[in-house]
Design a protein around this motif. Structure first.
Motif, mmCIF file in Angstrom:
data_model
loop_
_atom_site.group_PDB
_atom_site.id
_atom_site.type_symbol
_atom_site.label_atom_id
_atom_site.label_comp_id
_atom_site.label_asym_id
_atom_site.label_seq_id
_atom_site.Cartn_x
_atom_site.Cartn_y
_atom_site.Cartn_z
ATOM 1 N N VAL A 1 -41.239 -15.354 57.435
ATOM 2 C CA VAL A 1 -42.528 -15.300 58.139
ATOM 3 C C VAL A 1 -42.593 -14.027 58.987
ATOM 4 O O VAL A 1 -43.584 -13.289 58.954
ATOM 5 C CB VAL A 1 -42.728 -16.555 59.011
ATOM 6 N N LEU A 2 -41.528 -13.761 59.733
ATOM 7 C CA LEU A 2 -41.514 -12.567 60.583
ATOM 8 C C LEU A 2 -41.514 -11.285 59.756
ATOM 9 O O LEU A 2 -42.150 -10.299 60.136
ATOM 10 C CB LEU A 2 -40.312 -12.606 61.526
ATOM 11 N N GLU A 3 -40.850 -11.297 58.613
ATOM 12 C CA GLU A 3 -40.879 -10.127 57.728
ATOM 13 C C GLU A 3 -42.289 -9.870 57.216
ATOM 14 O O GLU A 3 -42.716 -8.719 57.093
ATOM 15 C CB GLU A 3 -39.899 -10.311 56.576
ATOM 16 N N ALA A 4 -43.034 -10.921 56.914
ATOM 17 C CA ALA A 4 -44.421 -10.768 56.466
ATOM 18 C C ALA A 4 -45.288 -10.185 57.578
ATOM 19 O O ALA A 4 -46.121 -9.301 57.330
ATOM 20 C CB ALA A 4 -44.984 -12.107 55.992
ATOM 21 N N HIS A 5 -45.086 -10.644 58.809
ATOM 22 C CA HIS A 5 -45.836 -10.083 59.937
ATOM 23 C C HIS A 5 -45.443 -8.622 60.151
ATOM 24 O O HIS A 5 -46.304 -7.775 60.423
ATOM 25 C CB HIS A 5 -45.587 -10.900 61.211
ATOM 26 N N ALA A 6 -44.165 -8.309 60.015
ATOM 27 C CA ALA A 6 -43.705 -6.922 60.176
ATOM 28 C C ALA A 6 -44.342 -6.028 59.112
ATOM 29 O O ALA A 6 -44.804 -4.926 59.426
ATOM 30 C CB ALA A 6 -42.181 -6.860 60.099
ATOM 31 N N ALA A 7 -44.379 -6.489 57.872
ATOM 32 C CA ALA A 7 -44.985 -5.697 56.793
ATOM 33 C C ALA A 7 -46.461 -5.433 57.087
ATOM 34 O O ALA A 7 -46.961 -4.319 56.881
ATOM 35 C CB ALA A 7 -44.816 -6.414 55.458
ATOM 36 N N LEU B 1 -36.166 -18.015 79.738
ATOM 37 C CA LEU B 1 -35.881 -18.394 78.353
ATOM 38 C C LEU B 1 -37.061 -18.057 77.443
ATOM 39 O O LEU B 1 -36.886 -17.543 76.332
ATOM 40 C CB LEU B 1 -35.547 -19.886 78.263
ATOM 41 N N GLY B 2 -38.284 -18.313 77.893
ATOM 42 C CA GLY B 2 -39.474 -17.945 77.119
ATOM 43 C C GLY B 2 -39.526 -16.449 76.882
ATOM 44 O O GLY B 2 -39.883 -15.989 75.795
ATOM 45 N N GLU B 3 -39.144 -15.667 77.901
ATOM 46 C CA GLU B 3 -39.113 -14.210 77.760
ATOM 47 C C GLU B 3 -38.044 -13.783 76.749
ATOM 48 O O GLU B 3 -38.288 -12.910 75.923
ATOM 49 C CB GLU B 3 -38.850 -13.545 79.116
ATOM 50 N N ARG B 4 -36.867 -14.409 76.800
ATOM 51 C CA ARG B 4 -35.804 -14.074 75.836
ATOM 52 C C ARG B 4 -36.244 -14.387 74.408
ATOM 53 O O ARG B 4 -35.953 -13.634 73.476
ATOM 54 C CB ARG B 4 -34.510 -14.826 76.166
ATOM 55 N N VAL C 1 -38.046 -12.111 69.104
ATOM 56 C CA VAL C 1 -39.014 -11.893 68.025
ATOM 57 C C VAL C 1 -39.435 -10.420 68.002
ATOM 58 O O VAL C 1 -39.521 -9.801 66.937
ATOM 59 C CB VAL C 1 -40.225 -12.838 68.159
ATOM 60 N N LYS C 2 -39.661 -9.847 69.170
ATOM 61 C CA LYS C 2 -40.024 -8.430 69.250
ATOM 62 C C LYS C 2 -38.928 -7.567 68.629
ATOM 63 O O LYS C 2 -39.216 -6.675 67.825
ATOM 64 C CB LYS C 2 -40.241 -8.013 70.707
ATOM 65 N N GLN C 3 -37.683 -7.839 68.977
ATOM 66 C CA GLN C 3 -36.566 -7.067 68.438
ATOM 67 C C GLN C 3 -36.497 -7.193 66.923
ATOM 68 O O GLN C 3 -36.243 -6.226 66.226
ATOM 69 C CB GLN C 3 -35.244 -7.508 69.081
ATOM 70 N N PHE C 4 -36.733 -8.378 66.405
ATOM 71 C CA PHE C 4 -36.746 -8.582 64.955
ATOM 72 C C PHE C 4 -37.813 -7.704 64.307
ATOM 73 O O PHE C 4 -37.573 -7.059 63.302
ATOM 74 C CB PHE C 4 -37.002 -10.053 64.613
ATOM 75 N N LEU C 5 -39.012 -7.676 64.894
ATOM 76 C CA LEU C 5 -40.095 -6.864 64.345
ATOM 77 C C LEU C 5 -39.759 -5.373 64.428
ATOM 78 O O LEU C 5 -40.011 -4.618 63.482
ATOM 79 C CB LEU C 5 -41.408 -7.172 65.068
ATOM 80 N N VAL C 6 -39.186 -4.948 65.550
ATOM 81 C CA VAL C 6 -38.833 -3.534 65.731
ATOM 82 C C VAL C 6 -37.769 -3.118 64.716
ATOM 83 O O VAL C 6 -37.849 -2.045 64.124
ATOM 84 C CB VAL C 6 -38.375 -3.272 67.186
ATOM 85 N N VAL C 7 -36.787 -3.971 64.502
ATOM 86 C CA VAL C 7 -35.753 -3.675 63.503
ATOM 87 C C VAL C 7 -36.379 -3.552 62.114
ATOM 88 O O VAL C 7 -35.892 -2.810 61.273
ATOM 89 C CB VAL C 7 -34.647 -4.762 63.529
ATOM 90 N N ARG D 1 -41.045 -22.499 71.370
ATOM 91 C CA ARG D 1 -41.690 -21.663 70.357
ATOM 92 C C ARG D 1 -42.062 -20.294 70.897
ATOM 93 O O ARG D 1 -42.081 -20.062 72.110
ATOM 94 C CB ARG D 1 -42.953 -22.351 69.852
ATOM 95 N N VAL D 2 -42.390 -19.393 69.953
ATOM 96 C CA VAL D 2 -43.070 -18.145 70.255
ATOM 97 C C VAL D 2 -44.308 -18.136 69.383
ATOM 98 O O VAL D 2 -44.233 -18.358 68.168
ATOM 99 C CB VAL D 2 -42.190 -16.899 69.959
#
Length: 193
Positions: free
Chosen positions: A106-112, A140-143, A148-154, A187-188
């Motif tokens: 799901v996150l890869e699709a959003h990144a694309a 914890l919500g911030e982490r 998720v942000k780091q995943f998208l940036v990577v 969740r995020v």
């Protein structure tokens, strides 16, 4: 008794001879075994399957050029990405900011999507369940949002396209006090701006 044993022995030898002469790999006219012929028939059927049967064009894979195949594959990938992008909530385990394996596609699709749409941007909203102190849950919500942000940036999304915010326990989607409710609240949310 001796005659009966002799008959039994002759019968066994006859059965062994018949069994030895028969084979399970019968051959067809082309000299192929049944198994080889079935594999060949399946291969012919696979090659002749029409793509786009709903559109009535009746074009088989063999009739497509390499460019047309690439375009078809890209279209399928885009449709799959569109389906995955409909999912806008990433769930987390208790007291964890680790992205689950099942959320990666799901996150890869959003990144694309974000990569191919440079003007698009998202706000990642981190949430927790009600357990823990208010301060702990905000952190914890911030982490979670940062994970998720780091995943998208990577995955090559520019940092300028991503904002993060933590609501901690303040915005539950399920206000019950059960494990099911807690899991829905950890969740995020991905909110496109």
């Amino acid at each position: 008794m001796k005659t009966m044993n002799l008959r039994f022995l002759v019968m066994l030898l006859l059965l062994a001879f018949v069994a030895g002469c028969s084979t399970t790999d019968t051959q067809d006219d082309a000299g192929l075994t049944d198994e080889e012929a079935a594999a060949q028939a399946e291969e012919r059927a696979a090659r002749s399957r029409a793509f786009g049967a709903g559109s009535g064009d009746g074009i088989s894979d063999e009739d497509l050029s390499q460019e047309e195949r690439a375009a078809r594959d890209a279209r399928r990938a885009a449709e799959e990405g569109e389906d995955l992008r409909q999912e806008r909530v990433i769930y987390f385990d208790f007291d964890s900011a680790e992205i689950k394996r099942e959320s990666r596609a799901v996150l890869e699709a959003h990144a694309a999507y974000l990569n191919s749409n440079g003007n698009a941007s998202v706000t990642l909203q981190g949430h927790t369940d009600e357990r823990g102190t208010k301060e702990y849950n905000l952190a914890l919500g911030e982490r979670r949002a940062e994970a998720v942000k780091q995943f998208l940036v990577v995955n090559d999304v520019r940092r300028g396209q991503i904002e993060t915010v933590s609501y901690g326990e303040e915005r539950p989607v399920n206000e019950s006090s059960s494990e099911e409710a807690y899991s829905e609240n950890r969740r995020v949310e991905i909110d496109y701006n």
